[in-house]
Structures are given as C-alpha cells and as structure tokens.
Design a protein around this motif. Structure first.
Motif, PDB file in Angstrom:
ATOM      1  N   SER A  43      30.933  37.788  29.105  1.00 46.50           N
ATOM      2  CA  SER A  43      32.048  36.921  29.499  1.00 46.50           C
ATOM      3  C   SER A  43      32.631  36.217  28.287  1.00 46.50           C
ATOM      4  O   SER A  43      31.899  35.733  27.431  1.00 46.50           O
ATOM      5  CB  SER A  43      31.572  35.872  30.511  1.00 46.50           C
ATOM      6  N   HIS A  65      28.593  40.238  38.986  1.00 43.59           N
ATOM      7  CA  HIS A  65      28.955  38.978  38.347  1.00 43.59           C
ATOM      8  C   HIS A  65      27.948  37.943  38.828  1.00 43.59           C
ATOM      9  O   HIS A  65      28.030  37.445  39.957  1.00 43.59           O
ATOM     10  CB  HIS A  65      30.379  38.573  38.740  1.00 43.59           C
ATOM     11  N   SER A  79      37.357  38.909  36.343  1.00 41.47           N
ATOM     12  CA  SER A  79      36.165  39.516  35.762  1.00 41.47           C
ATOM     13  C   SER A  79      36.094  40.996  36.119  1.00 41.47           C
ATOM     14  O   SER A  79      35.912  41.858  35.253  1.00 41.47           O
ATOM     15  CB  SER A  79      34.918  38.790  36.261  1.00 41.47           C
TER      16      SER A  79
END
Length: 237
Positions: free
Chosen positions: A218, A50, A28
């Motif tokens: 995402s 995140h 990520s």
C-alpha cells in the motif's frame, strides 16, 4: 461486478431504494487489477486480500471484480479489527426483539465492539493477538483465518480456479504467520508457499510450480469506511 453479484434477493422496491452489494476497498482492488498483468500476464483468475483494520477479499476475472466480501456496508464479510463481519439477520432481529439493543446501539456494537476485539476480549490489533498466548487471542486469529479460507474457497469456485493471490494492507503485508496459515489452507488449489520468501517479505512468496502468491504494498492510507480506498503497488514476479 456482474449484475447477479450486485443483487440481493429482496423485493424490487427495496432494491430500487438502493439496497445492493456495493463492495469497498475499490481503489486498492482497482490498482491491483491493473498491476497484476504486468507481473503475471497469464493470471486471469485472481483473489486479492485487503487485510487491515478493515478487511475484505475480492475475486477478479480478467482484471474485473466479480465478487467481494463487503456488501451493502463496511461491516459485512470478514471479521475485522472491531467490526463483526457476517452475522445472520435472524440473530440481529433476536437482539432487537429482546430489546437488548436499539438500532443505534446495535450498529455501534457491530462496528466498534465486535470482530477480533469482540472475539478475543483483548484487542482488535492483529499484532497484539499474535504475540499473545491467551487462548482467546489464538482463537480469534484462527477464526480470522477460517473466514478467509471459507471465502477464498467460494471465490475459487466462482472463478473456476486460481491463478494468483495477492495480499495487501497492514496485516496482509506484514504478518508472515497469517499468510502462511491461509496458504496452507489453500493447498488444495495448488498453492505452495516459499517459506523463506514469505518471512523476508517476498514480493513473490510462492514456489515456481504454484499459483502466484505475492504482496501488494500500500502507498496510500485512507478510511476503510469508504467504497474507494487505498492504492497499492503489486508485485508477483
């Protein structure tokens, strides 16, 4: 990360056994670090958040991670859905010495019964907590914002300022109230929220005279208990 950030103040033989600051959510953050320059080429000092069932913050300088809240395991740093986040080692020694837990049950408690669930006694799901009027739910959400504020302030100091902030994962992408609460706490860094953009989902949710604040959407789902996790599509335009 720099060697200093990877190193715990432990004896050499312990460090040689592999005890170090590893960090998690690697895919990520790697993706975000490569996307930010496309939308904000002058943003050298970036904090990415995140925020999902597992949650962490990462400080990036010139596209490289220099600090992250998850350390040796996926239970440190921010409080998460059911994971405790930072707990003093002394408190854990106390619980073991009192024989309230053994090593297995202690690990289970820290990973499965703590975090937002442990704080609220209601749920580890941020959506349920934000919909609840129960004081315990409100306190759990406030605690989560406090923990993010504390780390974001420390990371801004490590970075020497802030040029951009990116929210990603389930909570980061979908909770406008939580984003607003954190941005309000970061006003001292010059962060100014565009309230309409925040409610509508951005992608940029800050005003033109603010460090850029945006959403990274995402596009992969995996397990939070892995050092390399979720990719993201980032936009700070």
């Amino acid at each position: 990360m720099p060697e200093m950030a990877q190193t715990y103040a432990l004896p050499q033989d312990v460090r040689d056994a592999g005890v170090r600051h590893w960090g998690y959510h690697g895919i990520s953050y790697d993706y975000i670090s490569r996307q930010v320059p496309k939308y904000a080429p002058d943003a050298r000092r970036v904090i990415a958040a995140h925020l999902g069932g597992g949650a962490s913050l990462c400080a990036m300088l010139d596209g490289r991670s220099i600090e992250t809240t998850m350390g040796f395991g996926a239970v440190s740093g921010l409080p998460m859905a059911t994971r405790a986040g930072d707990v003093p080692a002394g408190a854990l020694f106390y619980l073991l010495r009192r024989k309230l837990f053994d090593d297995v049950s202690l690990e289970t408690m820290l990973y499965e019964r703590s975090g937002l669930l442990g704080l609220s006694g209601i749920s580890g799901d941020m959506r349920k907590l934000q919909q609840s009027e129960d004081p315990r739910a409100i306190a759990a959400v406030d605690h989560f914002v406090y923990a993010m504020t504390k780390y974001a302030g420390a990371y801004a100091a490590v970075l020497g300022g802030l040029d951009a902030f990116v929210f990603t994962a389930g909570i980061g992408e979908n909770s406008a109230p939580l984003r607003a609460a954190l941005c309000a706490k970061l006003a001292w860094l010059g962060v100014k929220l565009d309230e309409r953009a925040n409610v509508s989902g951005g992608p940029r949710i800050s005003t033109p005279d603010s460090p850029r604040v945006g959403l990274g959407h995402s596009h992969q789902r995996g397990t939070d208990d892995c050092p390399a996790h979720d990719g993201a599509r980032t936009s700070l335009t």
